[in-house]
Design a protein around this motif. Structure first.
Motif, PDB file in Angstrom:
ATOM      1  N   GLY A 266       0.794  -1.417  -0.103  1.00  0.00           N
ATOM      2  CA  GLY A 266       0.140  -0.041   0.053  1.00  0.00           C
ATOM      3  C   GLY A 266       0.904   1.383  -0.183  1.00  0.00           C
ATOM      4  O   GLY A 266       0.186   2.470   0.053  1.00  0.00           O
ATOM      5  N   GLY A 267       2.095   0.970  -0.113  1.00  0.00           N
ATOM      6  CA  GLY A 267       3.049   2.211  -0.005  1.00  0.00           C
ATOM      7  C   GLY A 267       3.139   3.066   1.463  1.00  0.00           C
ATOM      8  O   GLY A 267       3.789   4.136   1.260  1.00  0.00           O
ATOM      9  N   PHE A 268       2.593   2.444   2.385  1.00  0.00           N
ATOM     10  CA  PHE A 268       2.863   3.132   3.442  1.00  0.00           C
ATOM     11  C   PHE A 268       4.088   3.487   3.868  1.00  0.00           C
ATOM     12  O   PHE A 268       3.994   4.495   4.604  1.00  0.00           O
ATOM     13  CB  PHE A 268       2.177   2.043   4.719  1.00  0.00           C
ATOM     14  N   PHE A 269       5.111   2.996   3.839  1.00  0.00           N
ATOM     15  CA  PHE A 269       6.258   3.339   4.280  1.00  0.00           C
ATOM     16  C   PHE A 269       7.099   4.524   3.561  1.00  0.00           C
ATOM     17  O   PHE A 269       8.165   5.019   4.004  1.00  0.00           O
ATOM     18  CB  PHE A 269       7.494   2.093   4.220  1.00  0.00           C
ATOM     19  N   GLY A 270       6.740   4.754   2.430  1.00  0.00           N
ATOM     20  CA  GLY A 270       7.359   5.688   1.481  1.00  0.00           C
ATOM     21  C   GLY A 270       8.419   5.015   0.877  1.00  0.00           C
ATOM     22  O   GLY A 270       8.601   3.665   0.548  1.00  0.00           O
ATOM     23  N   ARG A 271       9.972   5.620   1.005  1.00  0.00           N
ATOM     24  CA  ARG A 271      11.120   4.938   0.771  1.00  0.00           C
ATOM     25  C   ARG A 271      11.639   4.063   1.763  1.00  0.00           C
ATOM     26  O   ARG A 271      11.641   4.934   2.887  1.00  0.00           O
ATOM     27  CB  ARG A 271      12.210   5.982   0.238  1.00  0.00           C
ATOM     28  N   ILE A 272      11.468   2.871   1.770  1.00  0.00           N
ATOM     29  CA  ILE A 272      12.162   1.952   2.581  1.00  0.00           C
ATOM     30  C   ILE A 272      13.591   2.125   2.972  1.00  0.00           C
ATOM     31  O   ILE A 272      14.411   2.100   2.164  1.00  0.00           O
ATOM     32  CB  ILE A 272      11.740   0.580   2.745  1.00  0.00           C
ATOM     33  N   LEU A 273      13.946   2.319   4.510  1.00  0.00           N
ATOM     34  CA  LEU A 273      15.194   2.852   4.781  1.00  0.00           C
ATOM     35  C   LEU A 273      15.982   1.428   5.208  1.00  0.00           C
ATOM     36  O   LEU A 273      17.142   1.158   4.930  1.00  0.00           O
ATOM     37  CB  LEU A 273      15.316   3.935   5.716  1.00  0.00           C
ATOM     38  N   SER A 274      15.389   0.858   6.287  1.00  0.00           N
ATOM     39  CA  SER A 274      16.224  -0.424   6.938  1.00  0.00           C
ATOM     40  C   SER A 274      15.195  -1.286   7.504  1.00  0.00           C
ATOM     41  O   SER A 274      13.663  -1.066   7.705  1.00  0.00           O
ATOM     42  CB  SER A 274      16.987   0.281   8.086  1.00  0.00           C
ATOM     43  N   VAL A 275      15.552  -2.211   7.860  1.00  0.00           N
ATOM     44  CA  VAL A 275      14.830  -3.429   8.391  1.00  0.00           C
ATOM     45  C   VAL A 275      15.672  -4.247   9.561  1.00  0.00           C
ATOM     46  O   VAL A 275      16.639  -4.232   9.384  1.00  0.00           O
ATOM     47  CB  VAL A 275      14.602  -4.663   7.386  1.00  0.00           C
TER      48      VAL A 275
ATOM     49  N   ILE B  14      18.734  -0.555   0.945  1.00  0.00           N
ATOM     50  CA  ILE B  14      17.940  -1.104   2.006  1.00  0.00           C
ATOM     51  C   ILE B  14      18.923  -1.805   2.995  1.00  0.00           C
ATOM     52  O   ILE B  14      19.439  -2.624   2.492  1.00  0.00           O
ATOM     53  CB  ILE B  14      16.490  -1.639   1.927  1.00  0.00           C
ATOM     54  N   ILE B  15      19.099  -1.369   4.286  1.00  0.00           N
ATOM     55  CA  ILE B  15      19.973  -2.239   5.013  1.00  0.00           C
ATOM     56  C   ILE B  15      19.040  -3.034   6.005  1.00  0.00           C
ATOM     57  O   ILE B  15      18.263  -2.314   6.718  1.00  0.00           O
ATOM     58  CB  ILE B  15      21.026  -1.358   5.635  1.00  0.00           C
ATOM     59  N   ALA B  16      19.297  -4.216   6.076  1.00  0.00           N
ATOM     60  CA  ALA B  16      18.591  -5.318   6.846  1.00  0.00           C
ATOM     61  C   ALA B  16      19.777  -5.770   8.088  1.00  0.00           C
ATOM     62  O   ALA B  16      20.704  -6.125   7.547  1.00  0.00           O
ATOM     63  CB  ALA B  16      18.104  -6.348   6.190  1.00  0.00           C
ATOM     64  N   GLN B  17      19.244  -5.476   9.255  1.00  0.00           N
ATOM     65  CA  GLN B  17      20.354  -6.509  10.420  1.00  0.00           C
ATOM     66  C   GLN B  17      19.190  -7.178  10.970  1.00  0.00           C
ATOM     67  O   GLN B  17      18.241  -6.809  11.561  1.00  0.00           O
ATOM     68  CB  GLN B  17      20.673  -5.264  11.577  1.00  0.00           C
ATOM     69  N   ILE B  18      19.748  -8.500  11.273  1.00  0.00           N
ATOM     70  CA  ILE B  18      18.968  -9.471  11.759  1.00  0.00           C
ATOM     71  C   ILE B  18      19.704 -10.399  12.802  1.00  0.00           C
ATOM     72  O   ILE B  18      20.907 -10.947  12.335  1.00  0.00           O
ATOM     73  CB  ILE B  18      18.113 -10.532  10.704  1.00  0.00           C
ATOM     74  N   ASN B  19      19.440 -10.531  13.991  1.00  0.00           N
ATOM     75  CA  ASN B  19      20.026 -11.343  15.002  1.00  0.00           C
ATOM     76  C   ASN B  19      19.382 -12.437  15.233  1.00  0.00           C
ATOM     77  O   ASN B  19      18.132 -12.619  15.513  1.00  0.00           O
ATOM     78  CB  ASN B  19      20.267 -10.585  16.257  1.00  0.00           C
ATOM     79  N   SER B  20      20.093 -13.547  15.163  1.00  0.00           N
ATOM     80  CA  SER B  20      19.438 -14.842  15.338  1.00  0.00           C
ATOM     81  C   SER B  20      19.913 -15.763  16.610  1.00  0.00           C
ATOM     82  O   SER B  20      21.219 -15.513  16.338  1.00  0.00           O
ATOM     83  CB  SER B  20      19.407 -15.747  14.126  1.00  0.00           C
ATOM     84  N   SER B  21      19.414 -16.051  17.371  1.00  0.00           N
ATOM     85  CA  SER B  21      20.041 -16.692  18.579  1.00  0.00           C
ATOM     86  C   SER B  21      19.261 -17.696  19.212  1.00  0.00           C
ATOM     87  O   SER B  21      17.999 -17.531  19.507  1.00  0.00           O
ATOM     88  CB  SER B  21      20.496 -15.545  19.657  1.00  0.00           C
ATOM     89  N   TRP B  22      19.853 -18.670  19.848  1.00  0.00           N
ATOM     90  CA  TRP B  22      19.270 -19.864  20.442  1.00  0.00           C
ATOM     91  C   TRP B  22      20.081 -19.663  21.865  1.00  0.00           C
ATOM     92  O   TRP B  22      19.804 -20.676  22.869  1.00  0.00           O
ATOM     93  CB  TRP B  22      19.382 -21.156  20.103  1.00  0.00           C
ATOM     94  N   ALA B  23      20.629 -18.552  22.218  1.00  0.00           N
ATOM     95  CA  ALA B  23      21.150 -18.253  23.586  1.00  0.00           C
ATOM     96  C   ALA B  23      20.787 -16.820  23.810  1.00  0.00           C
ATOM     97  O   ALA B  23      21.774 -16.020  24.348  1.00  0.00           O
ATOM     98  CB  ALA B  23      22.774 -18.381  23.379  1.00  0.00           C
TER      99      ALA B  23
ATOM    100  N   VAL C 163      10.243  -2.155  10.628  1.00  0.00           N
ATOM    101  CA  VAL C 163      10.648  -1.639   9.185  1.00  0.00           C
ATOM    102  C   VAL C 163      10.556  -0.156   9.044  1.00  0.00           C
ATOM    103  O   VAL C 163       9.309   0.489   9.835  1.00  0.00           O
ATOM    104  CB  VAL C 163       9.716  -2.145   8.086  1.00  0.00           C
ATOM    105  N   ASP C 164      11.551   0.567   8.832  1.00  0.00           N
ATOM    106  CA  ASP C 164      11.866   2.100   8.949  1.00  0.00           C
ATOM    107  C   ASP C 164      11.567   2.493   7.542  1.00  0.00           C
ATOM    108  O   ASP C 164      12.220   2.380   6.640  1.00  0.00           O
ATOM    109  CB  ASP C 164      12.631   2.620   9.783  1.00  0.00           C
ATOM    110  N   GLY C 165      10.727   3.566   7.379  1.00  0.00           N
ATOM    111  CA  GLY C 165      10.634   4.438   5.965  1.00  0.00           C
ATOM    112  C   GLY C 165      10.677   6.014   6.042  1.00  0.00           C
ATOM    113  O   GLY C 165      10.231   6.339   7.280  1.00  0.00           O
ATOM    114  N   THR C 166      10.592   6.522   5.007  1.00  0.00           N
ATOM    115  CA  THR C 166      10.511   7.989   5.151  1.00  0.00           C
ATOM    116  C   THR C 166       8.902   8.499   5.519  1.00  0.00           C
ATOM    117  O   THR C 166       8.814   9.760   6.281  1.00  0.00           O
ATOM    118  CB  THR C 166      10.607   8.475   3.966  1.00  0.00           C
ATOM    119  N   GLU C 167       7.983   7.643   5.171  1.00  0.00           N
ATOM    120  CA  GLU C 167       6.551   7.951   5.750  1.00  0.00           C
ATOM    121  C   GLU C 167       6.130   7.259   6.940  1.00  0.00           C
ATOM    122  O   GLU C 167       4.923   7.498   7.194  1.00  0.00           O
ATOM    123  CB  GLU C 167       5.700   7.826   4.437  1.00  0.00           C
TER     124      GLU C 167
END
Length: 386
Positions: A157-166, A256-265, A278-282
């Motif tokens: 739906g275009g909610f985010f505008g230009r997506i910056l990061s995840v 777009i820059i995505a940072q994902i941490n995965s841990s079983w600890a 998710v962060d975008g301009t809008e």
């Protein structure tokens, strides 16, 4: 009403995921509702044929659910011309050879991820399936979770505008197995058995990022084994040779820059076991397994750094300033939804894009993430083609 029976060899359903999500909550749930109604007087009736290495376990499982057909002989099952589909939920190290046999037998194949222990093996499966002319698919269940489906609605739906990061956070504390039983099987923590959180979770992150935001073009990762000593299902201590935490930075199309941490600890201090911001301009949104909350540009507060006073006391907590994204639909079990789509693809040749090549992209990202950690550098992610 015309009933079309599809016989499905289900290998590995004595395990937790194969049993609960694929057998009980997917195919048996479809049978309980009378089959998959295609809306034109045709109903697809899935008929599971349980397969496993342990005669005792597979027979007990079949009896438990009132299923007549089961076997501990995979070759005999694949030689049965009435079997149309082969499904694999075994440990990763056993998957490649079994799927090759199924393709050679002319079966359509639907498999859990990762599809193989390395990229070469994953690509070989995709090429063999294409050459054999069989339909093939890979489980990519998180795309069908309520939280991510609502997040997808915001993206479309275009909610985010230009997506910056995840930003993604996934994981929970898996007990070591000594004073409390581990919630995950011990093979997950042995590299020689195909274990490791990067091999397990990076394929998930690949399809989530690819489908919602764009292809991954580079990866920089750090994997580690925080808990080096664990105890297996029989209480025997063993050395954990596989990584139990993976920290990744992924660059996608469009910067777009995505940072994902995965841990079983890690101990959970978030609303759900996995969450993506998710962060975008809008606007911005936070989505988990089921919930999705959003904050539009016009409703964004104006924090000012002042550690001497409590944050935001006048307007309430920061969390309270986000708006719940409504369901606007009934969300069924994510695994069941994808099974329905695959069965429609098999019977009616309806569109399907989550094939073995898509699965190979996930294996590729995991392989590159592990290599990135070992070499201490950012690596490009080449585009895979048939």
């Amino acid at each position: 009403m015309t009933r079309t029976t599809v016989r499905i060899a289900m290998n590995g359903v004595t395990g937790r995921m194969g049993h609960h999500q694929h057998l009980v909550r997917s195919l048996l749930a479809l049978r309980a509702q009378g089959g998959l109604d295609l809306g034109d007087g045709t109903v697809i009736w899935p008929e599971p044929v349980l397969v496993g290495r342990s005669e005792h376990k597979v027979r007990a499982l079949a009896e438990r659910h009132g299923l007549e057909h089961w076997s501990d002989n995979l070759d005999a099952v694949l030689a049965d011309d009435t079997i149309a589909v082969y499904f694999d939920a075994q440990i990763t190290a056993a998957r490649t050879d079994a799927v090759k046999k199924a393709i050679a037998a002319g079966k359509h194949v639907y498999v859990e991820k990762p599809t193989a222990t390395d990229l070469a093996g994953a690509l070989e499966l995709a090429r063999l399936a294409d050459a054999a002319g069989v339909k093939h698919g890979v489980v990519q269940d998180k795309l069908f979770l309520p939280g991510l489906r609502k997040l997808r609605r915001l993206v479309d739906g275009g909610f985010f505008g230009r997506i910056l990061s995840v930003r993604g956070e996934f994981g929970y504390w898996v007990f070591e197995g000594d004073w409390q039983q581990a919630q995950r099987p011990s093979w997950n923590y042995r590299t020689e058995d195909g274990g490791g959180i990067a091999a397990d979770m990076f394929p998930h992150w690949e399809y989530v990022l690819h489908e919602l935001f764009g292809p991954v073009r580079s990866v920089q990762a750090r994997v580690t084994t925080h808990i080096p000593h664990r105890w297996d299902e029989s209480g025997t201590p063993y050395e954990a040779t596989a990584d139990d935490a993976a920290y990744g930075i992924f660059e996608l199309d469009g910067g777009i820059i995505a940072q994902i941490n995965s841990s079983w600890a890690v101990r959970v201090h978030r609303d759900e076991l996995v969450e993506f911001q998710v962060d975008g301009t809008e606007g911005s949104a936070v989505a988990g397994l089921r919930r999705c909350r959003a904050q539009h540009r016009a409703g964004t507060p104006k924090p000012v750094w002042n550690p001497d006073i409590p944050d935001n006391t006048a307007a309430g907590s920061f969390r309270e300033q986000w708006q719940e994204v409504p369901d606007n639909a009934d969300f069924d079990n994510a695994f069941k939804v994808q099974w329905e789509l695959f069965l429609r693809h098999v019977v009616r040749d309806e569109p399907w894009r989550w094939d073995l090549l898509a699965g190979a992209r996930g294996v590729q990202l995991a392989e590159l993430g592990l290599r990135s950690s070992k070499e201490g550098r950012r690596l490009p992610v080449p585009e895979l083609t048939r």
